[in-house]
Design an enzyme around this catalytic site. Structure first.
Site, PDB file in Angstrom:
ATOM      1  N   GLU A  17       0.531  72.414  81.150  1.00 53.68           N
ATOM      2  CA  GLU A  17       1.623  70.999  81.109  1.00 53.68           C
ATOM      3  C   GLU A  17       0.619  69.896  81.009  1.00 53.68           C
ATOM      4  O   GLU A  17       1.050  68.718  80.434  1.00 53.68           O
ATOM      5  CB  GLU A  17       2.436  71.204  82.149  1.00 53.68           C
ATOM      6  CG  GLU A  17       3.592  72.265  82.234  1.00 53.68           C
ATOM      7  CD  GLU A  17       3.063  73.400  82.719  1.00 53.68           C
ATOM      8  OE1 GLU A  17       2.116  73.678  83.334  1.00 53.68           O
ATOM      9  OE2 GLU A  17       3.940  74.533  82.489  1.00 53.68           O
ATOM     10  N   HIS A  69      12.593  75.799  89.097  1.00 50.55           N
ATOM     11  CA  HIS A  69      13.451  75.772  87.726  1.00 50.55           C
ATOM     12  C   HIS A  69      14.673  75.019  88.176  1.00 50.55           C
ATOM     13  O   HIS A  69      15.809  75.084  87.056  1.00 50.55           O
ATOM     14  CB  HIS A  69      13.769  77.234  87.229  1.00 50.55           C
ATOM     15  CG  HIS A  69      12.675  77.992  86.763  1.00 50.55           C
ATOM     16  ND1 HIS A  69      11.406  78.117  87.780  1.00 50.55           N
ATOM     17  CD2 HIS A  69      12.365  78.607  85.815  1.00 50.55           C
ATOM     18  CE1 HIS A  69      10.631  79.013  87.124  1.00 50.55           C
ATOM     19  NE2 HIS A  69      10.949  79.195  85.828  1.00 50.55           N
TER      20      HIS A  69
END
Lengths: 322, 356
Positions: free
Chosen positions: A60, A129
């Site tokens: 990321e 999440h």
């Protein structure tokens, strides 16, 4: 006109901008061959090829860090971070660099990039999440934060975000990715960033929300007899303070519903703005219904965390019965 | 049972010019006498600027300053290998590379004097603003090089960092992307032995920093970073290869800062006097001087003239810096976004009118 869900609307916006803007590239984990874990980028690799739809390493910080470089040197990267919970590592890149390059170089270099990321809870997902980080992001000068609440807005806002000269974090509420279908024109249109949407006009109270919570807030309000003016912020930053202030001056009451934790949540900023600009028009203190100040729980308990109809209606009563 | 070696690697070290000023002719890069003089003049200029900036800090005329001293060959030799449209990604210690890349010296002083305008790369120069956090700019060097590849620009990036940065995740992610996407990026690691007080041996158990490139699928090479010929040779080959589309490279320059970490640091707390003295003998400028004398490129008169000219240029930069108009307070708002937001307009009003 086709009825599309948000996944399809975002996909349509991406394809149309890819056609129009030859310098746009899409990059991220599984965005190419797999079409994204939510299938948001499905078919785009096939249409535009590997040079413009790039499956990156699982990295990321690398995705955002190199996107900054791409943007600085004339490309228009639209990066996907698979879940917004994975934004914490590249936060350093977003806050320390993407947000500051214009300032640091006195406008010589700029960073026109979009970071798309599914966010929020309600889909029985794993830890990290389900995060809602709009307030953390909005606290950072130099970036914009945009959250669509449905398919129509998603398309128009995303096109604006892609064309924006500054870095934009575009948070997609995954709980309503497929839960709402709307008429979405095939033709290109934009919705300006920094402009809230009065979803429904009303006179008794102003209700402000965004993202997935807008749908559930609207549904809850349908069960009351109050005439609620419902505002979808659409853009967390820049904030459309004017629309909020005009509305609360009219209604004198305000409820804010968001999924993120309460302390320093974005409701706090809206309340401060109302205090500063409409205090004498208020009939009651502004009430906020939010997530709690705890790490987002695993799914057995997530429905206790996310504001539900019962809590929203309690909030309505609290602000109306003051 | 199958047991075999799947990968072996070697890491090369290059020195062209020894500490006595003798160059190995077989390894010598292609440089004319004038180019050698230019390299020497640049190193002297950088040293002169650096000493002056240090003094200005001590006199309170600029704020914190980070010295280059001792690392001139690593910076001048590498930046000299670039073409006019190539990019550099400097850290706070890269005044040397920035001077080679024609960043005006008075602007460097302006920046270290607390004025952000000094970082604005003049039009036509691709000098990215100095990055203060360690290593976080490494992916930017990769990204700009990647864009250059996508746009078929044949433009190369050179990203500078120190030994400490190789411990950061940004180093890993930036070099990993560079390897996978085969971008035209050159990574210059100036291993000066210490990350503030932490010695290189405690930074990583890896024998060299150059070999870390192997893990990303490209070459790493170690050079004597106080040998301007070695640095230039390796950097030039790396830049040429990158420009031809042959991918990235990591260059580890073994060097030493002859100064403290910053003007707020006291290196005597963690380095011995003896060690510093040993490195003073390897000073990159003195070493090139010896070579130039031996090869009749340098005379006392020429040397004196170079020092004099450098002093004049630096003094002029100081004069220009001190004559600059102060920044407008409202300047702080102007570059946050392309257009001012309503919030920022309100806040500007608050600052100018003193009213909420």
């Amino acid at each position: 006109m086709a009825k599309l869900n948000m996944v399809q609307a975002v996909n349509l916006a991406l394809r149309q901008e890819m056609k129009k803007d030859k310098r746009m590239v899409i990059l991220g984990e599984d965005v190419g061959r797999n079409g994204g874990v939510f299938r948001v980028t499905e078919g785009i690799l096939e249409e535009f090829g590997e040079e413009r739809v790039i499956d990156t390493p699982l990295s990321e910080l690398g995705i955002i860090g190199t996107s900054i470089g791409l943007a600085v040197n004339g490309m228009h990267p639209v990066a996907e971070i698979q879940f917004s919970g994975f934004l914490y590592a590249p936060f350093d890149q977003i806050i320390s660099h993407a947000a500051r390059i214009r300032t640091r170089s006195r406008g010589r270099f700029t960073c026109p990039m979009v970071i798309r990321s599914p966010y929020g809870g309600g889909i029985r997902a794993l830890e990290l999440h389900c995060e809602s980080q709009e307030a953390i992001l909005a606290h950072t000068p130099g970036i914009k934060v945009v959250i669509p609440s449905g398919p129509y807005d998603a398309k128009g806002l995303l096109i604006s975000a892609i064309r924006d000269p500054d870095p934009v974090v575009f948070l997609e509420p995954m709980r309503v990715y497929r839960a709402i279908k709307e008429e979405v024109p095939e033709k290109e249109y934009t919705i300006p960033l920094g402009k809230a949407n009065i979803v429904k006009e009303g006179t008794d109270l102003t209700v402000i929300s965004w993202g997935a919570m807008l749908k559930y807030t609207r549904e809850a309000l349908e069960k009351t007899n109050y005439s609620a003016e419902i505002i979808d912020l659409r853009s967390i930053k820049p904030l459309d303070t004017e629309t909020i202030i005009n509305s609360v001056k009219k209604t004198g009451r305000c409820l804010i519903v968001h999924e993120a934790p309460r302390t320093c949540g974005f409701a706090a900023e809206i309340i401060a703005q109302i205090n500063e600009k409409a205090f004498l028009h208020m009939e009651a203190p502004v009430v906020r219904v939010t997530g709690f100040d705890v790490p987002f729980p695993l799914y057995k308990l997530e429905n206790y965390y996310i504001p539900d109809e019962k809590r929203i209606l309690k909030g309505v009563e609290k602000v109306m019965k003051f | 049972m199958v047991k075999k070696a799947l990968e072996t690697f070697k890491v090369e070290y290059l020195q062209v010019l020894d500490t006595s000023g003798n160059a190995d002719k077989r390894l010598m890069p292609e440089l004319s006498r004038n180019q050698i003089k230019e390299l020497y003049e640049l190193m002297v200029l950088v040293r002169t600027f650096d000493d002056k900036a240090f003094n200005l800090q001590r006199q309170g005329r600029i704020g914190t300053y980070i010295q280059v001293k001792g690392q001139e060959a690593s910076q001048v030799g590498s930046a000299y290998a670039l073409g006019p449209k190539d990019w550099i990604f400097p850290t706070y210690r890269e005044s040397g590379a920035l001077i080679v890349r024609k960043h005006p010296m008075h602007m460097l002083l302006q920046y270290w004097g607390g004025d952000e305008r000094g970082l604005k790369s003049p039009e036509g120069l691709n000098n990215f603003p100095i990055t203060i956090p360690v290593g976080t700019h490494i992916p930017h060097g990769t990204g700009v090089a990647w864009a250059s590849k996508m746009l078929k620009e044949k433009v190369v990036t050179m990203t500078y960092f120190g030994d400490g940065a190789t411990s950061k995740g940004d180093f890993h992610e930036g070099l990993n992307f560079a390897g996978i996407f085969q971008v035209p990026a050159v990574f210059i690691c100036q291993n000066n032995g210490f990350a503030i007080s932490l010695p290189r041996e405690k930074q990583t158990a890896s024998k060299t920093l150059a070999q870390k490139a192997v893990g990303y699928g490209f070459n790493g090479i170690q050079v004597d970073g106080n040998d301007i010929f070695a640095v230039y040779k390796v950097a030039k080959e790396a830049v040429d290869r990158a420009r031809k589309g042959e991918g990235p490279i990591l260059i580890e320059c073994i060097t030493y800062r002859l100064a403290d970490h910053s003007t707020s640091d006291d290196a005597s707390r963690y380095r011995t006097k003896k060690e510093v003295e040993e490195w003073q003998k390897k000073d990159p400028i003195g070493r090139l001087e010896k070579y130039m004398r031996k090869n009749k490129i340098l005379t006392d008169k020429y040397k004196e003239a170079v020092i004099q000219k450098s002093k004049e240029r630096v003094e002029k930069a100081v004069g220009d810096f001190e004559k600059m108009a102060p920044s407008e307070p409202l300047d702080i708002f102007k570059y946050t976004y392309a257009q001012l937001t309503k919030e920022l307009e309100e806040q500007m009003y608050e600052l100018t009118k003193g009213e909420l």
